[in-house]
Design a protein around this motif. Structure first.
Motif, PDB file in Angstrom:
ATOM      1  N   GLU A 140       0.900  -1.147  -0.043  1.00 43.79           N
ATOM      2  CA  GLU A 140       0.107   0.031  -0.137  1.00 43.79           C
ATOM      3  C   GLU A 140       0.779   1.306   0.064  1.00 43.79           C
ATOM      4  OE1 GLU A 140      -2.537  -0.526   3.318  1.00 43.79           O
ATOM      5  OE2 GLU A 140      -3.686  -1.908   2.433  1.00 43.79           O
ATOM      6  N   ALA A 141       1.943   1.268   0.836  1.00 47.57           N
ATOM      7  CA  ALA A 141       2.876   2.342   0.742  1.00 47.57           C
ATOM      8  C   ALA A 141       3.452   2.494  -0.740  1.00 47.57           C
ATOM      9  CB  ALA A 141       4.075   2.146   1.899  1.00 47.57           C
ATOM     10  N   ILE A 142       3.781   1.511  -1.164  1.00 50.04           N
ATOM     11  CA  ILE A 142       4.542   1.668  -2.613  1.00 50.04           C
ATOM     12  C   ILE A 142       3.569   2.248  -3.516  1.00 50.04           C
ATOM     13  CG2 ILE A 142       5.534   0.208  -4.374  1.00 50.04           C
ATOM     14  CD1 ILE A 142       6.810  -1.585  -2.464  1.00 50.04           C
ATOM     15  N   VAL A 143       2.265   1.798  -3.681  1.00 46.83           N
ATOM     16  CA  VAL A 143       1.110   2.131  -4.298  1.00 46.83           C
ATOM     17  C   VAL A 143       1.089   3.878  -4.241  1.00 46.83           C
ATOM     18  CG1 VAL A 143      -1.418   2.292  -4.731  1.00 46.83           C
ATOM     19  CG2 VAL A 143      -0.320   0.184  -4.314  1.00 46.83           C
ATOM     20  N   ILE A 144       0.937   4.116  -2.738  1.00 51.13           N
ATOM     21  CA  ILE A 144       0.857   5.647  -2.651  1.00 51.13           C
ATOM     22  C   ILE A 144       2.177   6.455  -3.236  1.00 51.13           C
ATOM     23  CG2 ILE A 144       0.815   7.319  -0.685  1.00 51.13           C
ATOM     24  CD1 ILE A 144      -0.846   5.212   0.688  1.00 51.13           C
ATOM     25  N   LEU A 145       3.237   5.968  -2.916  1.00 50.46           N
ATOM     26  CA  LEU A 145       4.710   6.626  -3.323  1.00 50.46           C
ATOM     27  C   LEU A 145       4.559   6.613  -5.065  1.00 50.46           C
ATOM     28  CD1 LEU A 145       7.374   7.539  -3.038  1.00 50.46           C
ATOM     29  CD2 LEU A 145       8.174   5.034  -3.089  1.00 50.46           C
ATOM     30  N   PHE A 146       4.106   5.583  -5.699  1.00 48.25           N
ATOM     31  CA  PHE A 146       4.241   5.614  -7.107  1.00 48.25           C
ATOM     32  C   PHE A 146       3.460   6.710  -7.648  1.00 48.25           C
ATOM     33  CE2 PHE A 146       6.278   1.108  -8.182  1.00 48.25           C
ATOM     34  CZ  PHE A 146       7.168   1.653  -7.290  1.00 48.25           C
ATOM     35  N   ALA A 147       1.945   6.657  -7.030  1.00 50.21           N
ATOM     36  CA  ALA A 147       0.920   7.673  -7.405  1.00 50.21           C
ATOM     37  C   ALA A 147       1.447   9.049  -6.999  1.00 50.21           C
ATOM     38  CB  ALA A 147      -0.549   7.314  -6.509  1.00 50.21           C
ATOM     39  N   ALA A 148       1.826   9.297  -6.069  1.00 49.75           N
ATOM     40  CA  ALA A 148       2.652  10.341  -5.860  1.00 49.75           C
ATOM     41  C   ALA A 148       3.732  11.050  -6.808  1.00 49.75           C
ATOM     42  CB  ALA A 148       3.128  10.844  -4.489  1.00 49.75           C
ATOM     43  N   LEU A 149       4.531   9.960  -7.173  1.00 54.21           N
ATOM     44  CA  LEU A 149       5.522  10.095  -8.225  1.00 54.21           C
ATOM     45  C   LEU A 149       5.031  10.491  -9.415  1.00 54.21           C
ATOM     46  CD1 LEU A 149       8.334   7.661  -7.247  1.00 54.21           C
ATOM     47  CD2 LEU A 149       8.541  10.209  -7.338  1.00 54.21           C
ATOM     48  N   ALA A 150       4.147   9.906  -9.768  1.00 46.81           N
ATOM     49  CA  ALA A 150       3.193  10.052 -11.025  1.00 46.81           C
ATOM     50  C   ALA A 150       2.578  11.509 -11.158  1.00 46.81           C
ATOM     51  CB  ALA A 150       2.004   8.658 -11.453  1.00 46.81           C
ATOM     52  N   PHE A 151       2.140  11.876  -9.857  1.00 48.41           N
ATOM     53  CA  PHE A 151       1.566  13.258  -9.870  1.00 48.41           C
ATOM     54  C   PHE A 151       2.435  14.233 -10.163  1.00 48.41           C
ATOM     55  CE2 PHE A 151      -2.354  11.283  -7.925  1.00 48.41           C
ATOM     56  CZ  PHE A 151      -3.133  11.748  -9.121  1.00 48.41           C
ATOM     57  N   TYR A 152       3.648  13.982  -9.433  1.00 44.59           N
ATOM     58  CA  TYR A 152       4.907  14.909  -9.440  1.00 44.59           C
ATOM     59  C   TYR A 152       5.477  15.046 -11.030  1.00 44.59           C
ATOM     60  CZ  TYR A 152       9.621  16.828  -9.084  1.00 44.59           C
ATOM     61  OH  TYR A 152      10.733  17.292  -9.088  1.00 44.59           O
ATOM     62  N   PHE A 153       5.510  14.123 -11.433  1.00 42.34           N
ATOM     63  CA  PHE A 153       5.779  14.193 -13.021  1.00 42.34           C
ATOM     64  C   PHE A 153       4.950  14.999 -13.917  1.00 42.34           C
ATOM     65  CE2 PHE A 153       9.033  10.357 -11.960  1.00 42.34           C
ATOM     66  CZ  PHE A 153       9.950  11.275 -12.169  1.00 42.34           C
ATOM     67  N   SER A 154       3.539  14.568 -13.370  1.00 47.46           N
ATOM     68  CA  SER A 154       2.502  15.386 -14.078  1.00 47.46           C
ATOM     69  C   SER A 154       2.729  16.976 -13.946  1.00 47.46           C
ATOM     70  CB  SER A 154       1.065  14.776 -13.801  1.00 47.46           C
ATOM     71  OG  SER A 154       0.290  15.561 -14.162  1.00 47.46           O
ATOM     72  N   TYR A 155       3.046  17.308 -12.688  1.00 47.14           N
ATOM     73  CA  TYR A 155       3.169  18.794 -12.333  1.00 47.14           C
ATOM     74  C   TYR A 155       4.397  19.137 -13.099  1.00 47.14           C
ATOM     75  CZ  TYR A 155       4.348  22.716  -9.696  1.00 47.14           C
ATOM     76  OH  TYR A 155       4.809  23.986  -9.195  1.00 47.14           O
ATOM     77  N   GLN A 156       5.491  18.456 -13.164  1.00 47.30           N
ATOM     78  CA  GLN A 156       6.593  18.809 -14.146  1.00 47.30           C
ATOM     79  C   GLN A 156       6.364  18.991 -15.408  1.00 47.30           C
ATOM     80  OE1 GLN A 156       9.385  19.999 -12.690  1.00 47.30           O
ATOM     81  NE2 GLN A 156       8.742  19.707 -10.409  1.00 47.30           N
ATOM     82  N   THR A 157       5.667  18.086 -15.985  1.00 51.31           N
ATOM     83  CA  THR A 157       5.424  18.112 -17.164  1.00 51.31           C
ATOM     84  C   THR A 157       4.600  19.455 -17.605  1.00 51.31           C
ATOM     85  OG1 THR A 157       5.288  15.791 -17.609  1.00 51.31           O
ATOM     86  CG2 THR A 157       4.340  16.967 -19.216  1.00 51.31           C
ATOM     87  N   LYS A 158       3.606  19.730 -16.813  1.00 54.73           N
ATOM     88  CA  LYS A 158       2.856  20.907 -16.871  1.00 54.73           C
ATOM     89  C   LYS A 158       3.837  22.094 -16.921  1.00 54.73           C
ATOM     90  CE  LYS A 158      -1.250  23.234 -15.273  1.00 54.73           C
ATOM     91  NZ  LYS A 158      -2.324  23.214 -14.239  1.00 54.73           N
TER      92      LYS A 158
END
Length: 76
Positions: free
Chosen positions: A47-65
């Protein structure tokens, strides 16, 4: 030259987003399906890894924007 570098970063970040979301989805499905077969510690780690990966995906989404805005400024 700088615009090409920004475009390459945007493509890389987009790929990271897709991979991170796919892996976190599979892990989430694994947590939901096989709860009786895993210990509480294993489930907590997954569960912690799922949350970490989702947070990283949102971070990269922010960086892409951010990079897309920078690319627009570069073109002007």
């Amino acid at each position: 030259m700088k615009a090409q570098h920004i475009k390459a970063k945007i493509e890389d970040y987009s790929r990271f987003i897709y991979v991170l979301l796919a892996v976190s989805t599979f892990l989430y499905i694994g947590v939901m399906i096989g709860q009786g077969e895993k210990s509480d510690i294993q489930l907590g780690i997954m569960e912690a890894i799922v949350i970490l990966f989702a947070a990283l995906a949102f971070y990269f989404s922010y960086q892409t924007k951010k990079l897309k805005k920078e690319l627009m400024k570069e073109k002007e």
